[in-house]
Design an enzyme around this catalytic site. Structure first.
Site, PDB file in Angstrom:
ATOM      1  N   CYS A 273       0.992  -1.337  -0.088  1.00 57.76           N
ATOM      2  CA  CYS A 273       0.038  -0.058  -0.201  1.00 57.76           C
ATOM      3  C   CYS A 273       0.766   1.371   0.127  1.00 57.76           C
ATOM      4  CB  CYS A 273      -0.903  -0.039   1.143  1.00 57.76           C
ATOM      5  SG  CYS A 273      -0.354   0.555   2.830  1.00 57.76           S
ATOM      6  N   ALA A 274       0.207   2.255   0.165  1.00 60.24           N
ATOM      7  CA  ALA A 274       1.106   3.609  -0.193  1.00 60.24           C
ATOM      8  C   ALA A 274       2.041   3.692   0.981  1.00 60.24           C
ATOM      9  CB  ALA A 274       0.124   4.953  -0.006  1.00 60.24           C
TER      10      ALA A 274
END
Length: 103
Positions: A9-10
């Site tokens: 994810c980010a």
């Protein structure tokens, strides 16, 4: 051989929480998977060192999906946004299992 589920994810923080839910769901079903999370910026080196069986992307990095599908020889999928938001480890685990041909 234990299969590995990689989440990206980010920042790697939200997926780290989801990893715990996936591990709990796998333990409940007596399944043996290695599950880990990483930040998208580290994904390439983690893919090389860990050789995961499947890569699950957080919804916030779904833009990476087309390129990763072209580059990788493993299944890649974006985690369902509702499952991600609810941290539904069992659903995410079973999505990964389907991609790996384990279900």
């Amino acid at each position: 051989m234990t299969k590995t589920i990689m989440l990206a994810c980010a920042g790697g923080f939200s997926t780290s929480l989801i990893v715990k839910h996936i591990q709990a769901a796998a333990a409940k079903e007596k399944l043996d998977y290695k599950v880990f999370a990483t930040a998208a910026v580290n994904a390439e080196e983690e893919l090389e060192s860990e050789h995961p069986s499947v890569l699950m992307l957080g919804p916030q990095v779904r833009y990476m999906l087309p390129d990763l599908k072209k580059q990788l020889d493993i299944p890649v999928q974006v985690i369902n946004m509702q499952d991600y938001g609810l941290m539904n480890g069992a659903h995410i685990l079973h999505d990964a299992m389907k991609l790996m041909g384990d279900e």
